[in-house]
Design a protein around this motif. Sequence first.
Motif, short mmCIF file in Angstrom:
data_model
loop_
_atom_site.label_atom_id
_atom_site.label_comp_id
_atom_site.label_asym_id
_atom_site.label_seq_id
_atom_site.Cartn_x
_atom_site.Cartn_y
_atom_site.Cartn_z
N THR A 162 10.73 -1.31 14.13
CA THR A 162 11.67 -1.33 15.26
C THR A 162 12.54 -2.57 15.36
OG1 THR A 162 9.96 -2.27 16.71
CG2 THR A 162 10.13 0.14 16.63
N GLN A 163 12.07 -3.71 14.86
CA GLN A 163 12.81 -4.96 15.05
C GLN A 163 13.96 -5.12 14.06
OE1 GLN A 163 10.36 -8.46 14.79
NE2 GLN A 163 11.85 -9.76 15.80
N ASP A 164 15.14 -5.41 14.58
CA ASP A 164 16.32 -5.67 13.77
C ASP A 164 16.45 -7.19 13.62
OD1 ASP A 164 19.00 -6.09 12.84
OD2 ASP A 164 19.53 -4.09 13.56
N THR A 165 16.26 -7.72 12.41
CA THR A 165 16.16 -9.17 12.23
C THR A 165 17.47 -9.82 11.76
OG1 THR A 165 15.45 -9.00 9.90
CG2 THR A 165 13.72 -8.91 11.60
N TRP A 166 18.57 -9.07 11.70
CA TRP A 166 19.80 -9.63 11.14
C TRP A 166 20.25 -10.91 11.86
CZ3 TRP A 166 22.56 -9.42 6.88
CH2 TRP A 166 23.85 -9.97 6.88
N ARG B 152 12.75 -3.38 5.78
CA ARG B 152 11.98 -2.81 6.88
C ARG B 152 12.82 -1.76 7.63
NH1 ARG B 152 10.26 -8.26 6.65
NH2 ARG B 152 12.17 -8.94 7.72
N LYS B 153 12.16 -0.76 8.16
CA LYS B 153 12.87 0.33 8.82
C LYS B 153 13.64 -0.14 10.05
CE LYS B 153 10.08 4.28 7.29
NZ LYS B 153 11.19 5.05 6.76
N GLY B 154 13.19 -1.23 10.66
CA GLY B 154 13.89 -1.72 11.83
C GLY B 154 15.19 -2.45 11.51
N ARG C 42 6.47 -5.61 5.11
CA ARG C 42 6.14 -5.24 6.49
C ARG C 42 5.42 -6.36 7.22
NH1 ARG C 42 4.14 0.72 7.27
NH2 ARG C 42 5.70 0.73 8.93
N ASN C 43 4.73 -7.23 6.47
CA ASN C 43 4.06 -8.37 7.09
C ASN C 43 5.04 -9.49 7.43
OD1 ASN C 43 1.59 -7.15 6.97
ND2 ASN C 43 0.87 -8.27 5.18
N GLY C 44 6.27 -9.40 6.90
CA GLY C 44 7.27 -10.41 7.18
C GLY C 44 7.28 -11.57 6.21
N THR C 45 6.48 -11.50 5.15
CA THR C 45 6.48 -12.55 4.13
C THR C 45 7.82 -12.60 3.41
OG1 THR C 45 4.13 -12.08 3.77
CG2 THR C 45 5.22 -13.49 2.15
N ILE C 46 8.41 -11.42 3.21
CA ILE C 46 9.74 -11.30 2.60
C ILE C 46 10.59 -10.41 3.50
CG2 ILE C 46 8.91 -11.65 0.24
CD1 ILE C 46 9.00 -8.61 -0.15
N ASP C 47 11.91 -10.48 3.30
CA ASP C 47 12.82 -9.65 4.08
C ASP C 47 13.32 -8.44 3.30
OD1 ASP C 47 12.94 -11.43 6.40
OD2 ASP C 47 14.06 -12.80 5.10
#
Length: 279
Positions: free
Chosen positions: A35-39, A241-243, A102-107
């Motif tokens: 769900t999170q959009d990290t741009w 990631r899907k978000g 998905r763990n956020g280690t990479i984008d």
Amino acid sequence: MKKRLISLGLLVVMVLTMVTTLSGCGESVTKRADTQDTWSSVKKRGYVVVGLDDSFVPMGFREKSGKLVGYDIDLARAVFKLYGIKISFQTIDWSMNATELRNGTIDLIWNGYTKNPQREKVVAFSDTYLKNQQVLVSLKKNHINSFNDMTGKTLGAQSGSSGYESLENNPKLLKDKIANKTAVQYDTFNNAFLDLNAGRIQGLLIDSVYASYYIKHETNSSDYQETPGAFETEDFAVGMRKGDKTMRRKINAGLKELKANGTLAKINHKWFGNQKVEN
């Protein structure tokens, strides 16, 4: 005795609480990835983290000096240069790429990553930027001219690769023919080639882009042969990631711009020369 029973009861409660908490954390990470959009945060920090297998020539690999080079390295940098964002490339265990994402280690996963329905369940993909196919590499002296010639012989494949997935998902094409109906799995294609040259395996299922580049740069390149099979053509795309819907739009727009301004053609020629590639 009563005190020991009470202590034991408390221990059980603590363990159950920890398990529940960890399970909740796992669900939280998964939900955030979907769900999170990290741009905006990537833009703010000024760099994006790309995960890769740094032995996958010519997509992303290290020269003898240790410098990271490759087709995907150039392409990723060109795309994010359009947005004023730098790239931090991080070597990962390729079989754990989706978990690292998905763990956020990479984008991003950007390293000859094949788009397929199974991966699309957990990863979002950019538009296709390069076509690929799986080929069987063998030594000419072994006279393996078709998949049928691998009957009873030992096959190698990289763990977590699209080639291994194709092998498992389409057993009649090759898996059912090979020794023990099981491929020897390798962490890297480099190690697989060592075993192929030593005769420990007789065939290697591998991406055509890797095979062509590797064989071309071997001193004994005439000793090898590539045999195409009936596996479907693959689409190389960027995994995220899907978000990250904004990230996806930005990457797709960047790829289109690089194709329109001729940069993509230049990168194609740099790494594949006059060899015809399909974008």
